[in-house]
Structure formats: structure tokens, C-alpha cells
Design an enzyme around this catalytic site. Sequence first.
Site, short mmCIF file in Angstrom:
data_model
loop_
_atom_site.label_atom_id
_atom_site.label_comp_id
_atom_site.label_asym_id
_atom_site.label_seq_id
_atom_site.Cartn_x
_atom_site.Cartn_y
_atom_site.Cartn_z
N ASP A 1 0.86 -1.17 0.00
CA ASP A 1 0.00 0.00 0.00
C ASP A 1 0.91 1.23 0.00
O ASP A 1 2.08 1.14 0.39
CB ASP A 1 -0.89 -0.04 1.25
CG ASP A 1 -1.79 1.17 1.34
OD1 ASP A 1 -2.35 1.56 0.31
OD2 ASP A 1 -1.91 1.72 2.44
N ASP B 1 -1.66 -0.98 5.86
CA ASP B 1 -1.92 -0.43 7.20
C ASP B 1 -3.37 -0.05 7.46
O ASP B 1 -3.69 0.43 8.53
CB ASP B 1 -1.04 0.81 7.43
CG ASP B 1 -1.53 2.02 6.63
OD1 ASP B 1 -2.12 1.82 5.54
OD2 ASP B 1 -1.34 3.16 7.09
N ASP C 1 -6.89 -2.66 3.44
CA ASP C 1 -5.84 -3.64 3.17
C ASP C 1 -6.13 -4.99 3.82
O ASP C 1 -5.45 -5.98 3.51
CB ASP C 1 -4.49 -3.12 3.70
CG ASP C 1 -4.05 -1.85 3.01
OD1 ASP C 1 -4.22 -1.76 1.79
OD2 ASP C 1 -3.54 -0.94 3.70
#
Length: 698
Positions: A388, A588, A592
Site C-alpha cells: 500500500d 496499514d 488492506d
Amino acid sequence: MTRHDKTTHNHSDHQDDASMAHSKDMDHMNHHMDHADDHMMDHSMHMGNLKQKFFVSLILAIPIILFSPMMGLDLPFQITFPGSDWVVFVLATALFFYGGMPFLKGAKMELSMKNPAMMTLISLGISVAYLYSLYAFIMNTFFHDTHVMDFFWELATLIVIMLLGHWIEMNAISNAGNALEKMAALLPKTAKLVGDDGSTSEVQLSDVTVGQKLLVQAGEKIPTDGKIVEGKSSVNEAMVTGESKEVEKTVNDAVIGGSVNGNGTLTITVTGTGESGYLSQVMALVSKAQQDKSSVETLSDKVAKWLFYVALVVGILAFVIWLSLTGDIGIALERMVTVLIIACPHALGLAIPLVTAKSTSLGAKNGLLIKNRQAIEVARQVDVVMMDKTGTLTEGNFAVNEIISYSNENGYNKQKILAYIAALEQNSSHPLARGIMTKATEEKVDLPVATQVENIPGTGLDGTIDGHDVKIVNVSYLKDHTIDYNATDFTHLSEKGNSISYLLVDQQLIGLIAQGDQIKSGAKRMITALKAQGIKPVMLTGDNEAVANLVASELGIDDVHASLKPEDKETIIKHYKSEGKTVMMVGDGVNDAPSLVRADIGVAIGAGTDVANDSADIILVKSDPADILHFLTLAKNTQRKMIQNLWWGAGYNIIAIPLAAGILANWGIILSPAVGAILMSLSTVIVALNAMLLKMND
């Protein structure tokens, strides 16, 4: 908070798709939690009772160890007295059914799945030891046949050591929390229902249905998916979608349940609740991925499976051959039992847990929390690391990148513009405000006194400084009030991923301040090192393509996927896995979570959400992406120690099992039960010492 302009694509379109118009009670939000993974829940409950089982079993085992011989070998500390054999028998029976029950239940489950592994091997050893010892006890006690040897000593030590090994592993690995529960907690328990007459009343979220109107005040969590019918604001969706900047919302725009409203007040029409809601759909993705991932077979289970088959086959062959050669069922039975008990060495139960405990301890000291041992075993095969952007590769905190003055000749230089904006922002908790205050502190700016500071819903702030009306606004405000601005500056800065705030003094445009996210210091080094190891870095982000490509180009990432929803990320991971790639995912946020579970290894940035942490196999406590490299190194070293310990704990059976079966009996070489016991003890000591030698970077 609803203030500055955000250069980002509009999520409204794809959020409409996520917010399906099915009416469901909010109780269904818990459906995925209740049925997510029954097997894992049962296992968790069983492991929660393991500490008690170990200590009770230890108390039962101590007298057995003191009062009975070790595979026929009298020990120096052995104690015997009239009736001691009865004490041993009663305690061993209690120990078998109490301490051995977790293994017997585990074996039943493994056999029902037609996949015998560690639990089946342990159950084979303790069951054979107990049943043969029961036979020996009956023969010795009632028929005075002292030639039949019992295995109560082995039964006791085997159960206690196996319980100890499982308990060590349980303590070593963090299992705190539940990702699905944390997701459900993102939604408030109540909502403000707007009646037909405009009045509001607080109702339970479970009573809200599609089509009703809800009032969402400044700073509140949005309770359901919906469409705005009144008001405008900026909404923080970072924890849900991964979008790094707040998204401007106005009438007819969609909002997601669980996101946080800014300073504006919104009235929304409910478009999705319960299982039709966006968060619930993400929860369903996590639940499905958890179930798929739980089927991964560990290295120790593979060893145990083959050892089980080998021991069973050799044991039966030994029984048949010795019975045919000697005609003595007692000798044949003793050979078979010796093979089956030796095949379940005590060391095998400690081989992996001791290494896991040491590895987990080393990792924790270096900012790595290892939650899933399987991740260590898979790490050496990683082909692709997907990351990410926000919070993983970038700080997730805004910093001032540019200050431009449009009225420098009137004394409004960059320093004064920063001072005026900071004066209005100083009491705000907005991420942009924190970035401005940090810059003002760094520049040691003297702040003027700002009075009558108020929020301008959906726009920014208004206040008075030195008798002048001062505003911080976004570009929409300039357009709405036909205030001229430099479109080239706006386009140039916004394409770099900046959020832009304009300063007005008495409705005159004075200047602007641009803020953007900062790339983490260790990110580029980590990307370079991954490439050097032949591992492909890939960026998956919910942020817009312009920002994603900018960050990727600076880091050297060639494969970039932007504007993604949670299901998009998961689909990309599934695609790579379908090509035979081993995938690590680093993230995070809530968005996700499905990807962290779906990937072969899920790594959460420690500063992220509880949901992400609970969905991950590994947590980077220091939120430093460079720690990904430290994990890969630790995993490689840990894997090597695991393999070494499996050889010490089970590999010697290559020699021990044939000898126990009597393959060299014609030459006078046969492994006695006593020698077998000594070999098992030695392998246990070697396994323990070898585990302690594990290092972070050896």
C-alpha cells in the site's frame, strides 16, 4: 475536516457500486464474525486452556516418572513401594484422558480431513503407549508375567513435553484481537434518524433501514453507506478506502459507513446496511480469505504425516515378521510398540516451537511481531512484495511543500502567509493543520493573534487578524465567489499530489500553501534491496493515479495499481498467486485487510489500524518499511534452524525405526527400548540447544 481542496479522483462512482440497495438488519454485520472460521475459533479456545492442562498434567506426571522405569531401564531416582504400580496406573489413566485429549481431538479432526499430521502422530504414540502399558499392567498384576514391559514413563513425558511445546508456541505468537470484530467496531452503535417533520431521534443502528434519512454531525463516524441529500463536508476515508487525503463531499455524493465526517453537517439517505454495506462486504472478503489460508500445511505437519505413515507401516511389518519368525506374540507386540513409540520422539514436539519462540523473541527486540509461524516458512519463497502507499511507503502525515505569495509587494511574503494561516490553524486537530504548525515551528514564526475563528462548512476557516477578515479556503470557494487564481500553479502543485489551501485577506487572494505526503526514509532502500534479491515490488493503492505514479517513480517501482477498492487489491493478489507467485502484502488500513489475509504473507505497518494488524501475519512495530528486509533475513535463518531441528527431532528415525523393528537382529544388533529412550532424550537436548543458537543476522 471539511476545509481544503483535495486533488483526488471522486470515489462516488465506485462507492455507489459498493453500497447496494438491499435492506438488511445490522445484526447481519456479525454474521461473518460468527461463521468466519469455526475451526480456528475452536482451536483458539482449546489453546486458551493449554496452560492449565500443562500444569495439571505435570503434577500428574511427576509421580509417574518417579515410580516407573524408563522403557525397562531402572533410573537412579526411581521409587517403588507396595501398590506403587497401582498409583502409576491410576495417574497415567487420568493423564492420558485429560492431558492427551487435545491431541486425540486434533487427530480425529486430521483423520476426518484425511490429512494425518502432528496431532495424529502424537496420538498414535500416546495411545499405543497407554494401551500396551494397560496390557502390561494387567499381565504383571493379575498374571505375574514380569516379562511384559510397560511404557507409562514414556506416556507421561510424551504428553507433558508435547503440551509444553504447544504452550511455548502459543505464548510466542501473538493472537490478540479479531480483525472482523475490529471492523464491526468502526461503525457507531447508534444513529440520528431524521423524521418527516425534520426532527431527529437517536436509534439503534440495527433498526436503521434503507431509504431512511440520517443526520451526521461534524466529527462523527458515518453510520451506514448513504447518499448526501443536504450539506457538504470533507470526509476522511483513509481507514476504509486507503485514500490518503480527505474527500470533498456534497449533495448526491456517496459516503461509506465507518468513514469520519469533517466539520460540515450532512444529511444522508441510507443506501446500504447490514450485509449490503461496504464494510460488511470487506468483512466477507476477510472471512473468505481466512478460511482459504487456514488450509496451508506447515513443514512440521508434513514431516509428522510421513513419519506417521512410515511408523505405522514398519510397526505392522515388524509385528507380522517377528510373529512369523518366533511365534511369540509378546515379542512381536513389543517390537511393534517400540517402533511406534520411538517414531513419536519427544524432540519433534519441541523442534519447531522452540525455534518459533526464539525467533519471535528476536523479532520483537528488533521491531517485528510474528503472529503466524507459517509466514516464516513461506518467506523464503516470496516472489512479489505488494505494498500500500499511504502509511506504508509514505508517512501518511502532511508536510508543507510549497508557499506562494501573490501579494508580496503589500508585505505578504511567505513568512507572513505561513504566520496568518498558522494563527487560524493552531487550535485545529486536522492533519493539514498539524503539518502547517510543524512548519511554523520549524521556521520559528511569530504568530499573530487570531480572534473569532470559525469553521466554514465544506470550505475552511474564517477569523480576524489585526482587524482584517482572514480566510483559509479551497479552490471551490474561489470559483464560487469568482475570485481569480493562478490555474497553472494549482494544476502544477495538485498533479504532485498536494492539498492546496488559499489565504484570503478581506476577500483578496494573498497566497497559497501546498502540502503533500512524505516518502518514508527507508522506503527507497527497501525497494532497491528487494530488486537485488530478485523480488518484484508492486504498489497497490486506493489513492489516485497521479499521486501513485509520482511516488512509484521516486522509489523505482514499475508495477503500479491505483484507485483500488479492497476487492480490487485482493483480486490482483489472487491473480499473481494463480500464476504460481508467492505474494507478500504490506499495508496499514481497513481496505488492506482482505489483501493481508489473502496474500501468502500479510505484513501490517504498526502505526496502522487494529484491523490491519489483526489481519496480518507480521507486524512492523516501528512502521519502517526497511524492516521488511529484516523479516526476510530472520525468516531465512529461522527456516534453516527449523529444518535442522526437524532432522535432529525426527531424522534419526531413519536409523532408529529400522533398528527398533529388528532389521539387523540376525547380526545381534537390535535397538532396545532403553537405548531408544536415551536417543530420544539426546535429540531433545540437541534440539533445545540448536534453537537457542538462532541469530537475527547469522
